[in-house]
Design an enzyme around this catalytic site. Structure first.
Site: not given
Length: 422
Positions: A169, A309, A320, A341, A346, A405
């Protein structure tokens, strides 16, 4: 002395916004493009919502042969490349092809076509030994994600450094970071860069269902993505792409190019901790942010906007928030933070490049996109997340971050171009 890289062209294919203008209009209106999945029958899945792109490749000028040859992910990338090149005003006939590069990101590549072809070759999974006689002649192209970068290079006649970045990502931010480094070190004068993803498929949905990463809020798709909200319960799977023309400043200056923003700094780190787990303190993301600001030669209090993010999972949003506090100190409480997002979902490897495009447009227009669906404040997420409504706000320096990830943590600083040596 390192050369300076600037953004001179933008192309976007995103949910609810086909093209840069439509994309920006969607973000600044606070509208959401999340809905029940239409690409396949999702009734058996835990999460049945997504942010899909209403995309007609023929309407975008792709030929019948190109449509058959290219997976949807590649069609997105080529379409965005064409828009970005047109936006930049580049005359490719006057560009040395050996000084033109490509850096494209994608997390899962042509997974949609691979899944479709497997169903054909195995007779919908009935046969353990697949029958190669039914294979598409383009099957190998779908197997190798570098095909995306290859098609972009063919589109522009790029003969310089060409490659694909796949870091989950964070692929979309890392691909642009790689382009920035190619410009900085002098390996290219222009790099077509960005990322693409077309992963709204049964296989992808099943993967995220298995780890309960996506939201099960199927009864309210339009409000399913809720970054930083107390009621958040997972991200909304999406697709899309963004491509940028990134140039050496001197090259852009000589041709009188319009400059959206300068890429001031970029850095990436890994937490070497867990495939999906994140530490609450956000130490590795904070380290990437600090390194990016150091390269940009900007102190923490110079950051005017943070594009988070903001995936909408419980642990990511806490992580975050901790990273922003750790890297920006008290200034974190005075800085607008938002997650797009919440509106476009996403899109895995593509989202980082789409978010860079959003930051460049925020700098250009002096507007910060909102975090949609943020109605109930989470006490653990106590920063200014620009709830619901876009905000007029001067943005001279924007920070955008990505978390993936595998422990990937990346950060980039964009700043308003002022000309000269400023």
């Amino acid at each position: 002395m390192a050369r300076r890289s600037v953004i001179t062209g933008i192309g976007v294919v995103a949910p609810g916004g086909d093209g840069v203008k439509e994309f920006w209009d969607l973000l600044t209106s606070g509208r959401t493009a999340t809905r029940r999945i239409t690409a396949f029958d999702a009734d058996a899945f835990r999460s049945q919502v997504a942010a899909e792109v209403d995309f007609d490749p023929a309407a975008h000028g792709l030929s019948h042969r190109e449509i058959r040859r290219m997976d949807r992910v590649t069609q997105f990338a080529v379409t965005c490349t064409r828009e970005a090149l047109a936006d930049s005003g580049l005359d490719l006939s006057a560009v040395d092809p050996g000084r033109l590069g490509v850096s494209v990101g994608s997390a899962v590549g042509a997974a949609t076509s691979l899944e479709r072809e497997y169903l054909v070759l195995s007779d919908t999974g009935r046969d353990w030994v697949v029958d190669h006689r039914y294979a598409s002649p383009h099957l190998f192209n779908h197997l190798t994600p570098t095909t995306i970068a290859t098609e972009v290079a063919w589109e522009a006649g790029a003969e310089g450094p060409v490659g694909l970045v796949s870091t989950g990502c964070t692929s979309g931010i890392d691909s642009v970071g790689h382009a920035h480094k190619l410009i900085s070190e002098g390996s290219a004068d222009i790099v077509l860069t960005g990322a693409s993803e077309a992963a709204v498929s049964p296989l992808a949905a099943a993967c995220f269902d298995a780890i309960k990463a996506t939201t099960p809020r199927n009864d309210d798709p339009e409000h399913a993505a809720r970054p930083f909200d107390r009621t958040r319960n997972g991200f909304v799977l999406a697709e899309g792409a963004a491509m940028l023309v990134v140039e050496d400043y001197e090259h852009a200056r000589r041709r009188g190019a319009r400059i959206y923003a300068e890429i001031g700094g970029y850095a990436t780190r890994c937490n070497a901790y867990h495939m999906t787990g994140l530490k609450v303190d956000g130490r590795e993301m904070a380290a990437a942010i600090t390194a990016a600001m150091d390269e940009a030669r900007l102190p923490a209090d110079a950051i005017d906007y943070v594009n988070a993010h903001g995936s909408g999972t419980k642990q990511n949003d806490r992580h975050e928030t901790g990273a922003f506090k750790r890297a920006l100190g008290d200034h974190a409480y005075r800085t607008p933070v938002s997650s797009i997002k919440s509106m476009i979902g996403h899109s895995l490897g593509a989202i980082g490049s789409i978010e860079i495009a959003a930051c460049a447009l925020a700098i250009e227009h002096g507007v910060v996109p909102p975090t949609a669906n943020l109605h109930e404040k989470d006490p653990e997420c106590d920063l200014d997340y620009v709830p619901l409504v876009a905000r007029d706000h001067r943005v001279d320096a924007a920070l955008t971050v990505g978390s993936g990830f595998g422990g990937f943590q990346s950060a980039m600083v964009l700043r308003k171009w002022r000309g000269g040596d400023a």
